[in-house]
Design a protein around this motif. Sequence first.
Motif, PDB file in Angstrom:
ATOM      1  N   THR A 185       2.708  -3.123  -2.406  1.00 47.25           N
ATOM      2  CA  THR A 185       1.765  -2.893  -3.498  1.00 47.25           C
ATOM      3  C   THR A 185       0.981  -1.601  -3.316  1.00 47.25           C
ATOM      4  N   ASP A 240      -4.733   0.709  -0.549  1.00 45.18           N
ATOM      5  CA  ASP A 240      -5.983   0.701  -1.308  1.00 45.18           C
ATOM      6  C   ASP A 240      -6.556   2.112  -1.349  1.00 45.18           C
ATOM      7  N   GLY A 290      -0.336  -1.311 -12.208  1.00 48.78           N
ATOM      8  CA  GLY A 290       0.507  -1.586 -11.061  1.00 48.78           C
ATOM      9  C   GLY A 290       1.726  -2.418 -11.433  1.00 48.78           C
ATOM     10  N   GLY A 342       1.350  -1.434  -6.978  1.00 52.42           N
ATOM     11  CA  GLY A 342      -0.019  -1.918  -7.068  1.00 52.42           C
ATOM     12  C   GLY A 342      -0.113  -3.250  -7.776  1.00 52.42           C
ATOM     13  N   TYR A 365      -6.268  -0.874  -5.997  1.00 55.57           N
ATOM     14  CA  TYR A 365      -5.394  -0.094  -6.874  1.00 55.57           C
ATOM     15  C   TYR A 365      -6.222   0.778  -7.809  1.00 55.57           C
ATOM     16  N   ARG A 372      -7.503   3.745  -6.046  1.00 55.08           N
ATOM     17  CA  ARG A 372      -6.443   4.718  -5.773  1.00 55.08           C
ATOM     18  C   ARG A 372      -6.116   5.561  -7.005  1.00 55.08           C
TER      19      ARG A 372
END
Length: 299
Positions: free
Chosen positions: A44, A47, A250, A275, A281, A284
Amino acid sequence: MRLSRRALLSTGAAAGVAGLAGVVGLETGVLPGRARVHDVLGLTGPDGVIPDVPAGPVVSGTFDSFGRRTKVGYSIICPDGYQLSDHLPVVLVLHGRGGDHTSAIRDLGIDRYLTAAVRAGTTPFALATVDGGSDTYWHRRVSDEDPGFMLDQEFLPLLANRGIDTAQYGVLGWSMGGYGALLYTALHAWQRRVRPGARAVAVGALSPAVWRRYEDVAPGAFDSREDFDGGQLFGRQVSLRDVAVRIDCGRDDPFAGAAAELRKELQTAGGQQAGAHTQGYWRRMLPAQLAFLGGRLGS
C-alpha cells in the motif's frame, strides 16, 4: 492413517489451487481483506512524512453560520514567512467525516506541507479550513443545514474581509471532503457563469467518497435516493469544464473503482497509486495536490 503419494499430491494440488483462488479473489476484490493483506505485504506504499520545516502563522476564530445553523470554527493557514496582510490567494480545505477545521493540521500536518510547497517554488497561497459538520457530506440536508451555502455566502466573504484574495480560489478535500470539494466546485462553477463573484479555478480530491449506486452508500451520507441523485458527481463534465481538477485515490481504497471512473469521465489530472483510505496515503499525496492547486492559482 497413511496417505498414498497420489493422495498427497492431490491434496497439495487442491491446496495450491485454493491458495491461488484466494490470491486472485483478493486481487480482484471478490474476497474481503485485500487492503489488510497488501498493508502487511507493504504493497500500500509508505506513509507520507510531515516535512521538517517551520509552520507558518495560523489565525483561528468562529462565526455564527446561518447555512450550518450553528457556530462554526475556522482556521486560516499561511506558509512560513507570510501573513494575512500579504493578500494571498486561498485554497478552501474540506475535512473528512468525523473531522473539523483542526483536522488538516492535527491529522495531516498540512501547515508544514504548505511551507514545503512554497519553498519548492509553488506560488504562495493560504489554506482556509472550516467546520463542515461531522457527517453532512458537504451538501444541503433535509434539515436545511447547507455547508455549501456556508462556504459560498459566509466563509468566502469572511476571508475577503480578513485580507485574503478570493477572486480566484482553489478547493481541496479528502474522503467526505473530497466528495464535497468536487460537488461544491461543480455547483458553484456553474452559478458563476450567471452570477459574477469569487470563482473556483481548481479543485483537488483525495480518496473522494463517491458511489455509483444508492444501495452502496454509507449510512447517513444522503437523506434519500433523490438526495443521492441530486448530489451525483457523474454527468457534471459541463459544470467543471472551466475548472482544473485533480483526483487521487489509492488502489486499495474502497472508493478506488468509482474514483477511477470519475477521473476518466472528467479527464482529470491525478491517478491511482499504491495506497488505502488512510491519513498516511493522504499525507503522501499532499505535495502533488498542493503543487497542482498552487500552479493553477499562480497561472
